[in-house]
Design a protein around this motif. Structure first.
Motif, short mmCIF file in Angstrom:
data_model
loop_
_atom_site.label_atom_id
_atom_site.label_comp_id
_atom_site.label_asym_id
_atom_site.label_seq_id
_atom_site.Cartn_x
_atom_site.Cartn_y
_atom_site.Cartn_z
N ASP A 3 3.42 -34.76 -43.41
CA ASP A 3 3.73 -33.55 -44.17
C ASP A 3 4.65 -32.46 -43.85
O ASP A 3 5.43 -31.71 -44.81
CB ASP A 3 2.53 -32.73 -44.03
CG ASP A 3 1.95 -32.26 -43.05
OD1 ASP A 3 1.98 -32.53 -41.97
OD2 ASP A 3 1.61 -30.82 -42.98
N ARG A 4 5.23 -32.52 -42.62
CA ARG A 4 6.49 -31.86 -42.14
C ARG A 4 7.62 -31.95 -42.88
O ARG A 4 8.31 -31.30 -43.19
CB ARG A 4 6.73 -31.80 -40.63
CG ARG A 4 6.85 -33.26 -40.23
CD ARG A 4 6.97 -33.13 -38.78
NE ARG A 4 8.20 -32.56 -38.02
CZ ARG A 4 8.51 -32.55 -36.96
NH1 ARG A 4 7.49 -32.78 -35.88
NH2 ARG A 4 9.39 -31.87 -36.42
N TYR A 5 7.86 -33.42 -43.10
CA TYR A 5 9.09 -33.82 -43.78
C TYR A 5 9.02 -33.60 -45.17
O TYR A 5 9.96 -33.51 -45.97
CB TYR A 5 9.31 -35.38 -43.53
CG TYR A 5 9.48 -35.64 -42.12
CD1 TYR A 5 10.59 -35.42 -41.39
CD2 TYR A 5 8.48 -36.68 -41.36
CE1 TYR A 5 10.56 -35.34 -40.06
CE2 TYR A 5 8.55 -36.71 -40.10
CZ TYR A 5 9.47 -36.41 -39.37
OH TYR A 5 9.74 -36.49 -38.17
N VAL A 6 7.81 -33.62 -45.78
CA VAL A 6 7.59 -33.00 -47.31
C VAL A 6 8.04 -31.82 -47.31
O VAL A 6 8.81 -31.26 -48.22
CB VAL A 6 6.12 -33.48 -47.46
CG1 VAL A 6 5.70 -32.64 -48.91
CG2 VAL A 6 5.85 -34.82 -47.79
N VAL A 7 7.37 -30.80 -46.23
CA VAL A 7 8.01 -29.51 -46.38
C VAL A 7 9.43 -29.25 -46.34
O VAL A 7 9.90 -28.23 -47.09
CB VAL A 7 6.99 -28.78 -45.46
CG1 VAL A 7 7.56 -27.13 -45.16
CG2 VAL A 7 5.63 -28.60 -45.66
N ALA A 47 7.20 -39.86 -64.44
CA ALA A 47 8.48 -40.15 -65.11
C ALA A 47 8.34 -39.83 -66.67
O ALA A 47 8.99 -39.23 -67.31
CB ALA A 47 8.97 -41.32 -64.74
N ALA A 48 6.91 -40.36 -67.16
CA ALA A 48 6.54 -40.11 -68.44
C ALA A 48 6.29 -38.93 -68.78
O ALA A 48 6.27 -38.70 -70.06
CB ALA A 48 5.33 -41.16 -68.69
N GLN A 49 5.91 -37.83 -67.85
CA GLN A 49 5.91 -36.57 -68.25
C GLN A 49 7.07 -35.78 -68.08
O GLN A 49 7.10 -34.41 -68.27
CB GLN A 49 4.88 -35.96 -67.15
CG GLN A 49 3.45 -36.67 -67.08
CD GLN A 49 2.73 -36.69 -68.43
OE1 GLN A 49 2.49 -35.48 -68.80
NE2 GLN A 49 1.91 -37.63 -68.69
N GLY A 50 8.16 -36.44 -67.68
CA GLY A 50 9.50 -35.68 -67.32
C GLY A 50 9.58 -35.12 -66.26
O GLY A 50 10.31 -34.03 -66.08
N ILE A 51 8.84 -35.32 -65.21
CA ILE A 51 8.69 -34.79 -63.83
C ILE A 51 9.33 -35.68 -62.84
O ILE A 51 9.19 -36.80 -62.86
CB ILE A 51 7.25 -34.55 -63.76
CG1 ILE A 51 6.64 -33.43 -64.47
CG2 ILE A 51 7.29 -33.79 -62.04
CD1 ILE A 51 5.28 -33.27 -64.43
N GLY A 52 10.37 -35.22 -62.13
CA GLY A 52 10.78 -36.03 -61.07
C GLY A 52 9.86 -36.16 -59.77
O GLY A 52 8.89 -35.64 -59.72
N LEU A 53 10.37 -37.30 -59.09
CA LEU A 53 9.64 -37.42 -57.68
C LEU A 53 10.61 -37.52 -56.65
O LEU A 53 11.43 -38.61 -56.74
CB LEU A 53 8.74 -38.60 -57.69
CG LEU A 53 7.81 -39.19 -56.47
CD1 LEU A 53 7.05 -38.05 -56.20
CD2 LEU A 53 7.16 -40.52 -56.70
N GLU A 54 10.41 -36.67 -55.71
CA GLU A 54 11.43 -36.83 -54.56
C GLU A 54 10.48 -37.51 -53.24
O GLU A 54 9.44 -36.99 -53.18
CB GLU A 54 11.96 -35.23 -54.01
CG GLU A 54 12.49 -34.81 -55.26
CD GLU A 54 14.22 -34.96 -54.97
OE1 GLU A 54 14.47 -35.28 -53.70
OE2 GLU A 54 14.66 -35.08 -55.88
N ARG A 55 11.09 -38.63 -52.78
CA ARG A 55 10.42 -39.27 -51.92
C ARG A 55 10.81 -38.81 -50.30
O ARG A 55 12.27 -38.74 -50.06
CB ARG A 55 10.17 -40.71 -51.94
CG ARG A 55 9.42 -41.10 -53.13
CD ARG A 55 9.34 -42.49 -53.15
NE ARG A 55 8.68 -43.34 -54.09
CZ ARG A 55 6.98 -43.29 -54.17
NH1 ARG A 55 6.49 -43.02 -53.12
NH2 ARG A 55 6.71 -43.93 -55.05
N THR A 56 9.78 -38.84 -49.16
CA THR A 56 10.31 -38.55 -47.79
C THR A 56 9.85 -39.52 -46.92
O THR A 56 8.98 -40.26 -47.43
CB THR A 56 10.03 -37.01 -47.43
OG1 THR A 56 8.57 -37.11 -47.34
CG2 THR A 56 10.30 -36.01 -48.45
N ALA A 57 10.11 -39.42 -45.71
CA ALA A 57 9.51 -40.07 -44.77
C ALA A 57 7.87 -39.46 -44.53
O ALA A 57 7.65 -38.43 -45.05
CB ALA A 57 10.06 -40.01 -43.31
N VAL A 58 6.95 -40.63 -43.81
CA VAL A 58 5.67 -39.95 -43.95
C VAL A 58 5.48 -38.87 -42.85
O VAL A 58 6.08 -38.88 -41.78
CB VAL A 58 4.85 -41.22 -43.33
CG1 VAL A 58 3.64 -40.74 -43.16
CG2 VAL A 58 5.06 -42.34 -44.46
#
Length: 453
Positions: A309-313, A296-307
Motif C-alpha cells: 500500500d505504500r507504493y499505491v500511496v 475501462a468500460a466506465q471511462g475510468i483509468g487504472l494505474e498499477r504499482t508494485a505490491v
C-alpha cells in the motif's frame, strides 16, 4: 539497498532476528536521531500497537531507544494503523510508529514508521535509518533525555475522524452489521463507531488475549464472519485484519468480496459524483484483470504499482489521485486518511447501501473476475530461488504460453519468506498448468515438497 526494511516496515517472528528487543531499542535510537538531526526545539513521536503479546516488549524497547536520543514519546496503546498516521499529523509529531505484523499470526510482529506528514517513510529514508543503525547512534546528554506519557483518548480521536469522512446526516439505522475485528487493534473502536452511527452490531473477534490475533477470524478468515452473517440474518459483514488497515466484505448470503470489488464500487460512485481525482484508480499488479476491464468500460483509468500500500500511496501522491488500494483489502482514500483504513472503507460501503437502498450482494459484485490462481512457496533464509536457471526457464515458458490469453506475476513477498506465483487466464486448464509448472520449479529449487496455501 535496504536490508532490514521490507515493503511494510521491519517484520518477523518475535524474539528472533530482526524482531528482537535489542534491535528495537537500537532502531528506536536510530530513527530518533534521524528525526532529531537539527537538535532544536521539542521533538515528539507517537507509538501505537496492536494486541500482540510481544507488543509490550517492543513498545518498551522503542520508547527506551527514542527517549535516549531526546525524543518525547506519546503512547497511544492499541489503535488501528491509520490512527497512527492521523495522530502523527494532528499532534504535530516528528514521527509515528506502529507496532504490528498486520495479518500475520500472533508470534510475528513488525515496526513501521510514519513521517510528520502522516505518510509512511520513503525507501530512501529507510535506507538512511539503516545506515545510522549500522554506524551506531550517540545518545543525548543526560539533561536532554526524552519523556514518555500515555495518551488515553487516541481511539476516540480516531473514531471522530473516521465518522467525519461520511456525510454528516448519514445514519446506519436499520442495518444489522457483523464486524470482525480479528482480536486486533480495532476490537473496541470499530464496534463503538458502528453503534454510534445507529447500526445493530454483532461483534466477532473482540476478545484479544495477546495470542489470538487473526486466529481463525478477521479478513484472512472471513468464513467466521460469514457464518455469523447467515446465522443472524445480518445485512453485511465487515472483516478487518490485526491492525485494521484492510477490509474484506461479506454479503447477506455469506459470499466474500475482496478489495477489488470495493475499489470498483467506490471508483464508480466517486466518478459519478465528480469526486475521483485524476479520473483513475491506483491499484497494484495483483488486482484482477476484470477490474481493469470494468473500469475501462466506465471511462475510468487504472494505474498499477508494485505490491504494497505504500507504493499505491506514493503513486497517488505523485499523480494527484485520491483513491487506491489492493486486492487484499487495503483501501486508501487520501482525502480522509494517509494510509489504508479498513473500517473507513467498510463504512463507505455501508453508506452506499443506505444511499442506494441496494443489498450488499448487488453492491459487492461489480464485475466478473478473470480466473486468478495464487500459490506460495516458502524458502529458507539465504536462498534466492528466482535467480536459479530452472526457475527462470519455467517462468519464461509459462509467460510464453499465456501471451494473448492472460498474465503471469512472480514476486518475492516483502513481509514473509515466500515466493508468490500468480496467474490470470480465462482458460482454467492453462491457468493451472502455468502456475503449477512455476511452483514445481521453485519447489525443486528450495527443496520444498508442498506449497504454502
Amino acid at each position: 539497498m535496504r536490508k532490514l526494511f521490507g515493503t511494510d516496515g521491519v517484520r518477523g517472528t518475535a524474539n528472533t532476528h530482526p524482531m528482537t528487543a535489542d534491535l528495537a531499542l537500537r532502531l528506536g535510537a536510530a530513527v530518533g536521531r534521524y528525526f532529531r538531526r537539527d537538535a532544536k526545539g521539542v521533538h515528539r513521536v507517537v507509538i501505537g500497537k496492536d494486541t500482540r503479546l510481544s507488543g509490550y516488549m517492543f513498545e518498551s524497547a522503542l520508547t527506551a531507544g527514542l527517549t535516549s536520543t531526546g525524543m518525547n514519546v506519546l503512547l497511544l496503546g492499541p489503535v488501528p494503523t491509520p490512527a497512527v498516521g492521523l495522530m502523527t499529523r494532528s499532534m504535530r509529531a516528528d514521527l509515528g510508529v506502529m507496532i504490528s505484523a498486520s495479518h500475520n499470526p500472533a508470534e510475528d510482529n513488525g515496526i513501521k514508521f510514519f513521517g510528520p506528514d502522516g505518510f509512511k517513510l520513503s525507501d530512501q529514508a529507510e535506507e538512511e535509518i539503516e545506515a545510522l543503525l549500522e554506524a551506531g547512534v550517540h545518545p543525548a546528554q543526560a539533561h536532554n533525555i526524552g519523556r514518555a506519557r500515555r495518551v488515553d483518548d487516541a481511539r476516540f480521536r480516531y473514531g471522530e475522524r473516521v465518522k467525519s469522512s461520511l456525510p454528516r446526516a448519514l445514519r446506519l439505522d436499520g442495518l444489522k452489521v457483523v464486524i470482525d475485528c480479528a482480536n486486533g487493534a480495532a476490537h473496541r473502536a470499530a464496534p463503538e463507531i458502528l453503534w454510534e452511527l445507529g447500526a445493530e452490531v454483532i461483534p466477532v473477534g473482540v476478545a484479544p488475549d495477546g495470542l489470538n490475533i487473526n486466529l481463525g477470524c478477521g479478513s484472512t478468515h472471513p468464513e467466521a464472519a460469514a457464518e455469523r452473517v447467515v446465522a443472524h440474518g445480518a445485512d453485511v459483514g465487515i472483516t478487518l485484519d490485526g491492525d485494521a488497515d484492510r477490509v474484506i466484505l461479506v454479503d447477506e448470503a455469506g459470499s466474500v468480496a475482496d478489495g477489488d470489488q470495493l475499489m470498483a464500487l467506490l471508483a464508480e460512485r466517486w466518478n459519478a459524483d465528480g469526486m475521483l481525482s485524476g479520473g483513475a484508480l491506483v491499484a497494484t499488479v495483483m488486482s484482477n484483470l476484470g477490474l481493469e476491464r470494468h473500469l475501462a468500460a466506465q471511462g475510468i483509468g487504472l494505474e498499477r504499482t508494485a505490491v504494497g500500500d505504500r507504493y499505491v500511496v506514493e503513486r497517488m501522491r505523485e499523480g494527484g489521485f485520491n483513491l487506491g488500494g489492493e486486492q487484499s483489502g487495503h483501501i486508501v482514500m487520501s482525502d480522509f486518511a494517509t494510509t489504508g483504513d479498513g473500517l473507513m472503507a467498510g463504512l463507505h460501503f455501508l453508506a452506499e447501501m443506505v444511499r442506494s437502498g441496494k443489498p450488499a450482494s448487488e453492491l459487492a459484485r461489480r464485475f466478473e473476475p478473470v480466473p486468478q490462481l495464487l500459490r506460495n512457496v516458502r524458502f529458507a533464509e539465504g536462498q534466492a530461488p528466482l535467480e536459479l536457471a530452472i526457475v527462470k526457464t519455467a517462468i519464461r515458458d509459462a509467460e510464453a504460453a499465456l501471451i494473448g490469453k492472460g498474465r503471469l506475476l512472480i514476486r518475492k513477498s516483502g513481509t514473509e519468506p515466500l515466493i508468490r506465483v500468480m496467474a490470470e487466464c480465462e482458460d482454467e486448464a492453462l491457468l493451472e498448468a502455468s502456475v503449477g509448472s512455476v511452483v514445481d520449479a521453485v519447489e525443486q529449487a528450495v527443496g520444498v515438497e508442498t506449497p504454502v496455501a
